[in-house]
Design a protein around this motif. Structure first.
Motif, PDB file in Angstrom:
ATOM      1  N   GLN A  94      -6.975   8.827  -5.398  1.00 16.10           N
ATOM      2  CA  GLN A  94      -6.057   8.269  -6.307  1.00 16.10           C
ATOM      3  C   GLN A  94      -6.487   8.158  -7.817  1.00 16.10           C
ATOM      4  O   GLN A  94      -5.915   8.429  -8.380  1.00 16.10           O
ATOM      5  CB  GLN A  94      -5.733   6.805  -5.923  1.00 16.10           C
ATOM      6  CG  GLN A  94      -4.742   6.467  -6.561  1.00 16.10           C
ATOM      7  CD  GLN A  94      -3.836   5.207  -5.769  1.00 16.10           C
ATOM      8  OE1 GLN A  94      -4.395   4.089  -5.448  1.00 16.10           O
ATOM      9  NE2 GLN A  94      -2.633   5.341  -5.489  1.00 16.10           N
ATOM     10  N   LEU A  95      -7.696   7.842  -7.915  1.00 14.74           N
ATOM     11  CA  LEU A  95      -8.541   7.550  -9.338  1.00 14.74           C
ATOM     12  C   LEU A  95      -8.386   9.345  -9.937  1.00 14.74           C
ATOM     13  O   LEU A  95      -8.218   9.326 -11.139  1.00 14.74           O
ATOM     14  CB  LEU A  95      -9.624   6.954  -9.413  1.00 14.74           C
ATOM     15  CG  LEU A  95      -9.850   5.479  -8.866  1.00 14.74           C
ATOM     16  CD1 LEU A  95     -11.315   4.906  -9.110  1.00 14.74           C
ATOM     17  CD2 LEU A  95      -8.652   4.672  -9.572  1.00 14.74           C
ATOM     18  N   ASP A  96      -8.605   9.980  -8.964  1.00 18.19           N
ATOM     19  CA  ASP A  96      -8.836  11.424  -9.808  1.00 18.19           C
ATOM     20  C   ASP A  96      -7.218  11.720 -10.101  1.00 18.19           C
ATOM     21  O   ASP A  96      -6.931  12.667 -10.945  1.00 18.19           O
ATOM     22  CB  ASP A  96      -9.323  12.461  -8.380  1.00 18.19           C
ATOM     23  CG  ASP A  96      -9.725  13.692  -9.043  1.00 18.19           C
ATOM     24  OD1 ASP A  96     -10.362  13.480 -10.098  1.00 18.19           O
ATOM     25  OD2 ASP A  96      -9.535  14.869  -8.407  1.00 18.19           O
ATOM     26  N   GLY A  97      -6.136  11.368  -9.205  1.00 23.10           N
ATOM     27  CA  GLY A  97      -4.793  11.780  -9.578  1.00 23.10           C
ATOM     28  C   GLY A  97      -4.261  11.021 -11.014  1.00 23.10           C
ATOM     29  O   GLY A  97      -3.710  11.340 -12.028  1.00 23.10           O
ATOM     30  N   CYS A  98      -5.113   9.672 -11.340  1.00 24.12           N
ATOM     31  CA  CYS A  98      -4.880   9.030 -12.566  1.00 24.12           C
ATOM     32  C   CYS A  98      -5.299   9.958 -13.555  1.00 24.12           C
ATOM     33  O   CYS A  98      -4.701  10.229 -14.531  1.00 24.12           O
ATOM     34  CB  CYS A  98      -5.646   7.902 -12.484  1.00 24.12           C
ATOM     35  SG  CYS A  98      -4.875   6.394 -11.521  1.00 24.12           S
ATOM     36  N   ARG A 107       0.838  -1.131   0.109  1.00 24.58           N
ATOM     37  CA  ARG A 107       0.057  -0.061  -0.024  1.00 24.58           C
ATOM     38  C   ARG A 107       0.950   1.194   0.007  1.00 24.58           C
ATOM     39  O   ARG A 107       2.086   1.297   0.352  1.00 24.58           O
ATOM     40  CB  ARG A 107      -0.904  -0.101   1.232  1.00 24.58           C
ATOM     41  CG  ARG A 107      -2.040   0.995   1.123  1.00 24.58           C
ATOM     42  CD  ARG A 107      -2.681   1.102   2.375  1.00 24.58           C
ATOM     43  NE  ARG A 107      -3.335  -0.208   2.849  1.00 24.58           N
ATOM     44  CZ  ARG A 107      -4.055  -0.170   3.988  1.00 24.58           C
ATOM     45  NH1 ARG A 107      -4.366   0.986   4.560  1.00 24.58           N
ATOM     46  NH2 ARG A 107      -4.708  -1.336   4.328  1.00 24.58           N
ATOM     47  N   GLU A 108       0.457   2.239  -0.520  1.00 22.63           N
ATOM     48  CA  GLU A 108       0.957   3.516  -0.556  1.00 22.63           C
ATOM     49  C   GLU A 108       0.362   4.804  -0.347  1.00 22.63           C
ATOM     50  O   GLU A 108      -0.947   4.711  -0.520  1.00 22.63           O
ATOM     51  CB  GLU A 108       1.817   3.778  -2.065  1.00 22.63           C
ATOM     52  CG  GLU A 108       0.778   3.981  -3.062  1.00 22.63           C
ATOM     53  CD  GLU A 108       1.196   4.121  -4.250  1.00 22.63           C
ATOM     54  OE1 GLU A 108       2.522   4.100  -4.637  1.00 22.63           O
ATOM     55  OE2 GLU A 108       0.274   3.868  -5.261  1.00 22.63           O
ATOM     56  N   ASN A 109       0.995   5.836   0.236  1.00 24.37           N
ATOM     57  CA  ASN A 109       0.349   7.070   0.234  1.00 24.37           C
ATOM     58  C   ASN A 109      -0.134   7.628  -0.861  1.00 24.37           C
ATOM     59  O   ASN A 109       0.425   7.475  -1.942  1.00 24.37           O
ATOM     60  CB  ASN A 109       1.354   7.821   0.796  1.00 24.37           C
ATOM     61  CG  ASN A 109       1.192   9.284   1.063  1.00 24.37           C
ATOM     62  OD1 ASN A 109       1.069  10.018  -0.233  1.00 24.37           O
ATOM     63  ND2 ASN A 109       0.939  10.063   1.953  1.00 24.37           N
ATOM     64  N   THR A 110      -1.498   8.118  -1.005  1.00 21.07           N
ATOM     65  CA  THR A 110      -1.775   8.647  -2.303  1.00 21.07           C
ATOM     66  C   THR A 110      -0.840   9.456  -3.081  1.00 21.07           C
ATOM     67  O   THR A 110      -0.775   9.256  -4.376  1.00 21.07           O
ATOM     68  CB  THR A 110      -3.076   9.375  -1.997  1.00 21.07           C
ATOM     69  OG1 THR A 110      -4.157   8.432  -1.323  1.00 21.07           O
ATOM     70  CG2 THR A 110      -4.205   9.487  -3.552  1.00 21.07           C
ATOM     71  N   LEU A 111      -0.415  10.582  -2.492  1.00 18.94           N
ATOM     72  CA  LEU A 111       0.491  11.427  -3.170  1.00 18.94           C
ATOM     73  C   LEU A 111       1.871  10.730  -3.580  1.00 18.94           C
ATOM     74  O   LEU A 111       2.093  11.019  -4.604  1.00 18.94           O
ATOM     75  CB  LEU A 111       0.669  12.582  -2.056  1.00 18.94           C
ATOM     76  CG  LEU A 111       1.626  13.812  -2.806  1.00 18.94           C
ATOM     77  CD1 LEU A 111       0.823  14.361  -3.628  1.00 18.94           C
ATOM     78  CD2 LEU A 111       1.864  14.697  -1.505  1.00 18.94           C
TER      79      LEU A 111
END
Ligand code: GUN
Ligand code: ZN
Length: 438
Positions: free
Chosen positions: A210-214, A171-175
């Protein structure tokens, strides 16, 4: 210049739509490749030899078939070591086997070791291009790209993005996920023959942010690919719906983040609802059908007839390590059986298309790979019809290319791959291969 003389076959289009006019077949063919690794001519040997015979080094293969290099449109490189993990369906298979193995790919040297085995297996099996999932760790994708670059393979890959519902080791931090993806894009995207795919593993393991970051990454770099999983298993679909309770269906989550407006690859698509089929058919996305995985995990039967009726592009993926073979021939063999169970009968030309040009079309590279037309990149495979005593016997009973090709694809595996070429350079030769991995 190098010339290769054998039987040759490749597709120029989808034979399920356009019939045999989509097939170029030369019983006594010649493939001519220049020193830059491009195909300069492909056709009848007797005709082409008159023009090219004088200034080529000449290689002749009896009882062999030259085809475009295979394109695996869905495969997980960090799962190379865990094929045939016993007894689970998707979600418990991920928990019990997959995530623990993927944790090891935080280590670059381990990643390099497995990337070497992975790429060696691809070449041994005649696969010259692949769309690949890395682990969540940047190191894994760095390692894969480094070795793919050395081998000059057309590899599209991305680090998996996961910021929830998975163990801490993966798992990772979103940023961080966003920053690491960006670093990989800046270092590797469009370097040589490599491309980057934004890789949210599946909706359940990514937060909305996260999906928004994509979506942001895809906007910032319009020629990136996107790969993810969709509608593989009933439990998975329920899980996704629980993690995104306000969405109408699984695909509408991906649609929210504009994943459908580009050559995205959605693996599996077994249990799509009517609205999802409609959404897919109005998109630029493609399906990667992964038959050995779907049977191994007991996920379900992909409906090729339906995908054809919606005119959705479909190609084949091994989905290693839920899939049970690196061989695209074995993968087609299982695809055939899955369609037989549903009353659809694929033929050898369909198989060849699914293993080559369909994969190239899915990633918008059909002007470069998946074919043997003049002007394209010389990624090709020399297959041996007589790779085992039984194959030789079976082939002796074949009178037509239909029977010869279909039986080769159904029964063939890595033993039938004599040589694999990347941009005109021989990268695998069965006659002097003595790889061991330990
Ligand atoms: N869904 C989410 N992750 C995976 C994976 O690694 N393999 C398969 N087959 N399905 C998945
Ligand atoms: Zn997968």
């Amino acid at each position: 210049m190098d010339a290769y003389r054998a039987e040759i076959i490749y597709c120029t289009n989808d034979p399920s739509k356009f019939g045999e006019s989509s097939i170029c077949h030369f019983e006594d063919g010649l493939l001519v490749v220049n020193s830059s690794g491009e195909i300069v001519a492909c056709g009848e040997a007797k005709t082409l030899l008159k023009e090219w015979g004088g200034n080529c080094s000449y290689n002749e293969y009896k009882n062999h078939l030259i085809v475009p290099g295979f394109i695996d449109s869905h495969i997980h490189f960090p799962q190379t070591e865990m094929l045939a993990a016993h007894g689970e369906q998707l979600l418990s298979w991920l928990e019990n086997y997959t995530y623990p193995v993927e944790e090891n790919f935080c280590d670059k040297s381990y990643s390099l070791k497995i990337a070497n085995i992975f790429l060696t297996e691809l070449l041994k099996n005649g696969t010259t291009s692949a769309v690949v999932f890395g682990s969540v760790h940047k190191e894994s994708v760095d390692a894969l790209f480094e070795l793919s670059y050395e081998k000059n393979m057309r590899i599209i890959a991305g680090k998996a993005l996961m910021d929830r519902n998975v163990p801490f080791g993966v798992r990772e931090n979103t940023l961080d996920g966003f920053i690491k993806s960006k670093e990989l894009i800046d270092q590797w995207h469009n370097k040589g023959r490599l491309s980057y795919a934004v890789t949210p593993r599946f909706a359940a393991s990514s937060s909305y942010e996260q999906l928004d970051g994509c979506k942001k990454l895809l906007n910032d770099y319009p020629d990136l690919y996107l790969q993810t999983h969709l509608s593989e298993n009933h439990e998975e679909i329920d899980f996704v719906k629980k993690t995104y309770p306000t969405f109408q269906n699984y695909l509408s989550i991906y649609d929210e983040f504009d994943f459908l407006g580009r050559p995205s690859i959605f693996a599996h698509c077994i249990h799509l609802e009517k609205k999802e089929w409609d959404l897919m058919s109005n998109s630029k996305a493609a399906i990667s059908h992964c038959p050995t995985s779907n049977l191994f995990l007991g996920s379900g039967l992909f409906d090729m007839k339906k995908s054809r009726s919606f005119d959705i592009p479909v190609s084949l993926g091994t989905d290693i390590g839920a899939g049970t073979s690196f061989s695209m021939m074995q993968t087609f063999s299982e695809a055939y059986k899955i369609q037989q169970l549903q009353g659809t009968s694929l033929n050898g030309f369909d198989g060849l298309y699914l293993m080559t040009l369909a994969g190239a079309k899915a990633i918008n590279l059909d002007h470069r790979i998946g074919t043997l037309e003049a002007g394209t990149e010389a990624d090709f495979v020399i297959l041996n019809y007589n790779s085992t005593p039984y194959m030789e016997f079976r082939n002796s009973k074949c009178d037509t290319i239909h029977d010869r090709l279909f039986s080769l694809l159904m029964l063939g595996d890595d033993r039938a791959v004599s040589e694999t070429y990347i941009m005109g350079k021989k990268k695998f030769d069965q006659s002097n291969c003595n790889d061991t991995y330990l």
